[in-house]
Design an enzyme around this catalytic site. Structure first.
Site, PDB file in Angstrom:
ATOM      1  CD  GLN A  49       3.833   7.682  -1.137  1.00  0.00           C
ATOM      2  OE1 GLN A  49       2.725   7.216  -0.903  1.00  0.00           O
ATOM      3  NE2 GLN A  49       4.669   8.077  -0.192  1.00  0.00           N
ATOM      4  NE  ARG A 102      -1.848   1.709   3.606  1.00  0.00           N
ATOM      5  CZ  ARG A 102      -1.385   2.931   3.839  1.00  0.00           C
ATOM      6  NH1 ARG A 102      -1.691   3.920   3.021  1.00  0.00           N
ATOM      7  NH2 ARG A 102      -0.611   3.173   4.889  1.00  0.00           N
ATOM      8  CB  VAL A 103       1.946   3.878  -1.979  1.00  0.00           C
ATOM      9  CG1 VAL A 103       3.232   3.079  -1.892  1.00  0.00           C
ATOM     10  CG2 VAL A 103       1.223   3.589  -3.291  1.00  0.00           C
ATOM     11  CB  SER A 104      -0.600   7.555   1.347  1.00  0.00           C
ATOM     12  OG  SER A 104      -0.465   6.755   2.501  1.00  0.00           O
ATOM     13  CB  THR A 105       0.329  10.035  -2.886  1.00  0.00           C
ATOM     14  OG1 THR A 105       1.721   9.691  -3.001  1.00  0.00           O
ATOM     15  CG2 THR A 105       0.084  10.691  -1.543  1.00  0.00           C
TER      16      THR A 105
END
Length: 225
Positions: free
Chosen positions: A16, A10-13
């Site tokens: 990324q 998982r990445v937030s943006t």
């Protein structure tokens, strides 16, 4: 037992990438002799979102429930969630499914005694957080009461159910018992909510309000088959 692993990324943006997480976790799996069953990814999604807004996590837990995987590997604990309550709910689900967890950055592996101990400590910290919240709420209520503010909805003298209880078709205590019974039987929080016609947040609050979120005494150590 052969470890059938689901790798969660998982990445937030959107700017990324999960490539570094994937490469490191696949290398660990190869070195440990684990079979990678699938890659589950939530790209550009905040960890503060619940399972219902994270399709990768939802699919991961469904496969764990179906026993397609018996271990989950993630880069770091913050990849799983930003809230301690969300994390405890996630760990409760894994414990109920007898599914192991590997966290690369924290070097936590629940197939080892030290990893199981760290796993359990999360429950201890969750209890501490809950106790602090209760203490702050009670202090706020005491201050409001001292100022003459009337609190609560009042007691029903006619013994009739509240509007919520009428909607549920049962008392609050009966609903809480059903939630815990379904969860103990292996039903996930989202499915419990759909089955009973209530929100997932309410289900999570009921489960995390138990004295020991992991169903164990603090002195006990997790065991897995």
């Amino acid at each position: 037992m052969k470890r059938r692993v689901g790798i969660y990324l998982r990445v937030s943006t959107d700017g990324q990438t999960t490539e570094n997480q994937r490469r490191e976790l696949e290398a660990v799996a190869a070195g440990s002799g684990w079979e990678v069953v699938g890659i589950y990814e939530d790209a550009g999604i905040s960890g503060s979102n619940g399972r219902e807004k994270r399709p990768g996590l939802d699919r991961l837990l469904k496969d764990a429930t179906a026993r397609k995987i018996n271990m989950i590997a993630a880069w770091s604990v913050d990849r799983l969630g930003r809230s301690l309550q969300h994390l405890v709910g996630f760990l409760n689900e894994l414990q109920a499914l007898n599914c192991h967890l590997y966290l690369h950055q924290q070097a936590i592996d629940t197939t080892t005694p030290s990893g199981r101990a760290m796993f359990q400590m999360c429950g201890v910290f969750a209890e501490f957080e809950r106790a602090m919240i209760v203490e702050r709420v009670n202090a706020g209520l005491a201050r409001a009461k001292a100022k003459g503010v009337k609190l609560g909805r009042g007691n029903r003298k006619d013994k009739r159910r509240s509007a919520d209880e009428e909607r549920w078709g049962m008392s609050r205590s009966e609903l809480q018992k059903r939630i815990r019974r379904l969860y103990k039987g292996g039903t996930g929080m989202v499915k419990i909510g759909k089955t009973l016609g209530i929100g997932t947040g309410f289900v999570q609050r009921v489960l995390t309000e138990q004295p020991h979120p992991f169903g164990l005494d603090v002195a006990e150590v997790y065991t897995f088959d």
